[in-house]
Design a protein around this motif. Structure first.
Motif, short mmCIF file in Angstrom:
data_model
loop_
_atom_site.label_atom_id
_atom_site.label_comp_id
_atom_site.label_asym_id
_atom_site.label_seq_id
_atom_site.Cartn_x
_atom_site.Cartn_y
_atom_site.Cartn_z
N GLU A 195 -4.72 1.63 -1.86
CA GLU A 195 -5.68 0.55 -1.65
C GLU A 195 -6.79 0.67 -2.68
O GLU A 195 -6.90 1.69 -3.36
N ARG B 202 -12.91 3.74 2.45
CA ARG B 202 -11.53 3.39 2.14
C ARG B 202 -11.03 4.27 1.01
O ARG B 202 -11.48 4.15 -0.11
N ARG C 33 -2.44 5.58 1.39
CA ARG C 33 -2.26 4.14 1.18
C ARG C 33 -2.84 3.78 -0.18
O ARG C 33 -3.97 4.17 -0.49
N GLU D 181 0.78 -1.24 0.00
CA GLU D 181 0.00 0.00 0.00
C GLU D 181 0.81 1.28 0.00
O GLU D 181 0.25 2.36 0.03
#
Ligand code: ATP
Ligand code: MG
Length: 414
Positions: free
Chosen positions: A117, A123, A115, A63
Motif C-alpha cells: 500500500e 499505514r 500489504r 496489495e
C-alpha cells in the motif's frame, strides 16, 4: 548504505518495552478467555488468499506480495506473504482437523502482515496484527464474546475513548436480495462509479458501500439510492441474531453505534461485522475490524463451521497508548574478576533476576556509571568481597551501600 524498505520499520530501544507490553496484554486477555495462540506461516499459497480473502477486495487486487518460486522445471508455485491471518488460521483449522475437538475452538495470534500500500501515517507495508478467531458457534453469544474481548483488550491498554461500529450483513439469502436491489438502483449510475466500483458491481456489489471515492460517496447520497442502502433488509433469523447480540452488549455496558454503511473490506463476511475506531488517529481511524464468516471454512474445503473473529492494527494501537518506560535490570555486577562476575550473573538469571556485568574489564568507576544508568542495584565484587565471601550492595536510587552476607538475601531484594 542499504536502508529499510519503504513502509517497513525497525523496532528497537525504548519502543520495545511498549511493544512487549501490548503483546503481554493481548496474551493475558485472550488466554484468560481460553483462546490458545496459533502461529501459522508468514507465506501461504497465493490461491488461499485469492479464495479466502476474495478477488473483489483491494487486498487481493492491489496489495499482495506475490512471487513465484521453484522455477519452471521444479514445479513452480506462486506464494504470497500473508496480508491478513484469518485465511491462514482457517487453512490450518481444516488441515489439522481441528473441528474434531469439541467447539468452541478458540485461537489468538500476534504477528506481521504484508500489504503493498502507499505508506503514510498508520499505514505500512509490513505491519502487525493481534487477533482472535472463534470456530464452531453460530449463536450470538460468540459474537458478544469476541466484541467484548476486543473492547477489554483495548481497555487493558488504557484506551477507553473508542467507538464500536456495528452492522449486520445478513445471511446468504437476505444478503443476495439486498445485493440485487443495490445493483438495480445503481444501474443508471454505473458509468459514473469509479473503476473499482464498476468491478465490485460485478463481483461483490455490497463492497461498493465501502468505497472512499468522493464521487461514489456523492452517488450514495442520492435520495432513492440512500433509501435502498438504509433499508432494513435482513430476514427474521438474522434480525433476531443481531438483536440478541445487542442485548448482550447492552448488558455488558459496551457502547456501540449501528452503521448501515459498514460492509468491511473482505468478501467472506456474513451477519455481524464491526469496527472499532479512535478519532485520535485522524484519517486512518480504525484500530480493529472483525466479523462473522460462517461460510469460509466450507468454501476452503472444510466441513461447514460457523466462525467469527477480529484483527487489530498494532502500529495504530502503539500510537495511541501511553508509552511504557523500559524496565531496568535488577542488578549490575561491578567487578574486576570476570570469572566471579559471570558466574554470579548466571546464578541470578537462573533465579529469574535480570542481571548484567561488565564485558570489557573497565575501571570500577566506569562500571559503576554503567550500573547506575541501567540497573536498580550494583553488586560490588572486589577482592575483599571475594576473599571474605560477601557482597557489597549499592542501591543506585538512594546511593546507600551495605554488606550482604548470602545469595538468598540478594534474591529477596528486588
Ligand atoms: P483500512 O480501511 O484502514 O485499509 P482494512 O479494512 O484494510 O483497513 P483490515 O483488513 O480490517 O483493515 O485490518 C484490521 C486492522 O489492521 C485495521 O483496522 C488497521 O488497524 C490495521 N491495518 C490494516 N492495514 C494496515 C496497514 N497497511 N498498516 C498498518 N495497519 C493496518
Ligand atoms: Mg486496507
Amino acid at each position: 548504505m542499504i536502508k529499510a524498505q519503504r513502509g517497513t520499520k525497525d523496532i528497537f530501544g525504548d519502543e520495545v518495552a511498549t511493544w512487549q507490553w501490548i503483546f503481554e496484554n493481548a496474551k493475558k486477555t485472550f488466554q484468560n478467555a481460553d483462546f490458545t495462540e496459533i502461529k501459522t506461516p508468514i507465506f501461504e499459497a497465493t490461491e488461499l488468499f485469492n479464495r479466502g480473502v476474495g478477488d473483489s477486495t483491494d487486498i487481493v487486487n492491489k496489495e499482495m506480495y506475490t512471487f513465484k518460486v521453484g522455477g519452471a522445471e521444479k514445479n513452480e508455485t506462486s506464494i504470497t506473504l500473508r496480508p491478513e491471518n484469518t485465511a491462514g488460521v482457517v487453512r490450518s483449522f481444516i488441515e489439522h482437523n481441528l473441528n474434531r475437538q469439541s467447539p468452541p475452538q478458540k485461537f489468538w495470534y500476534f504477528g506481521p502482515m504484508f500489504r503493498y500500500e502507499r505508506p503514510q501515517a498508520g499505514r505500512q507495508r509490513q505491519f502487525h496484527q493481534a487477533g482472535i478467531e472463534l470456530f464452531g458457534i453460530k449463536e450470538p453469544t460468540a459474537d458478544a464474546e469476541v466484541i467484548m474481548l476486543a473492547v477489554d483488550f483495548l481497555n487493558a491498554l488504557g484506551l477507553n475513548n473508542l467507538t464500536v461500529e456495528l452492522n449486520t450483513l445478513g445471511c446468504n439469502k437476505c444478503k443476495n436480495e439486498y445485493k440485487e436491489s443495490i445493483k438495480k438502483v445503481l444501474l443508471p449510475y454505473l458509468e459514473e462509479l469509479c473503476d473499482d466500483c464498476k468491478m465490485r458491481y460485478k463481483k461483490n456489489p455490497l463492497r461498493i458501500l465501502d468505497c472512499k471515492n468522493e464521487n461514489c460517496q456523492k452517488i450514495f447520497e442520492i435520495k432513492e439510492i440512500k433509501e435502498i442502502i438504509l433499508k432494513d433488509y435482513v430476514c427474521d433469523e438474522c434480525r433476531e441474531h443481531f438483536t440478541e447480540l445487542q442485548s448482550y452488549l447492552d448488558n455488558l455496558n459496551i457502547k456501540y453505534t449501528i452503521n448501515k454503511m459498514l460492509v468491511r473490506g473482505l468478501d467472506y463476511y456474513n451477519r455481524t461485522v464491526f469496527e472499532i475506531k479512535s478519532e485520535a488517529l485522524g484519517s486512518q481511524s480504525a484500530v480493529c475490524g472483525g466479523g462473522r464468516y460462517d461460510g469460509l471454512v466450507e468454501m476452503l474445503g472444510g466441513t461447514p463451521t460457523p466462525a467469527i473473529g477480529f484483527a487489530m492494527g498494532v502500529e495504530r494501537l502503539y500510537t495511541l497508548v501511553d508509552k511504557v518506560a523500559p524496565k531496568k535490570n535488577d542488578f549490575f555486577i561491578v567487578s574486576n574478576n570476570s570469572n566471579e562476575a559471570i558466574k554470579l550473573a548466571r546464578k541470578l538469571r537462573l533465579k529469574n533476576k535480570r542481571a548484567s556485568f561488565d564485558l570489557q574489564k573497565r575501571k570500577f568507576a566506569k562500571q559503576l556509571e554503567k550500573a547506575s544508568k541501567t540497573a536498580k542495584y550494583a553488586i560490588i565484587l572486589g577482592e575483599d568481597e571475594i576473599n571474605e565471601n560477601y557482597y557489597s550492595l549499592k542501591n543506585l536510587a538512594t546511593g546507600e551501600q551495605k554488606a550482604i552476607k548470602t545469595f538468598e538475601e540478594l534474591l529477596n531484594l528486588s
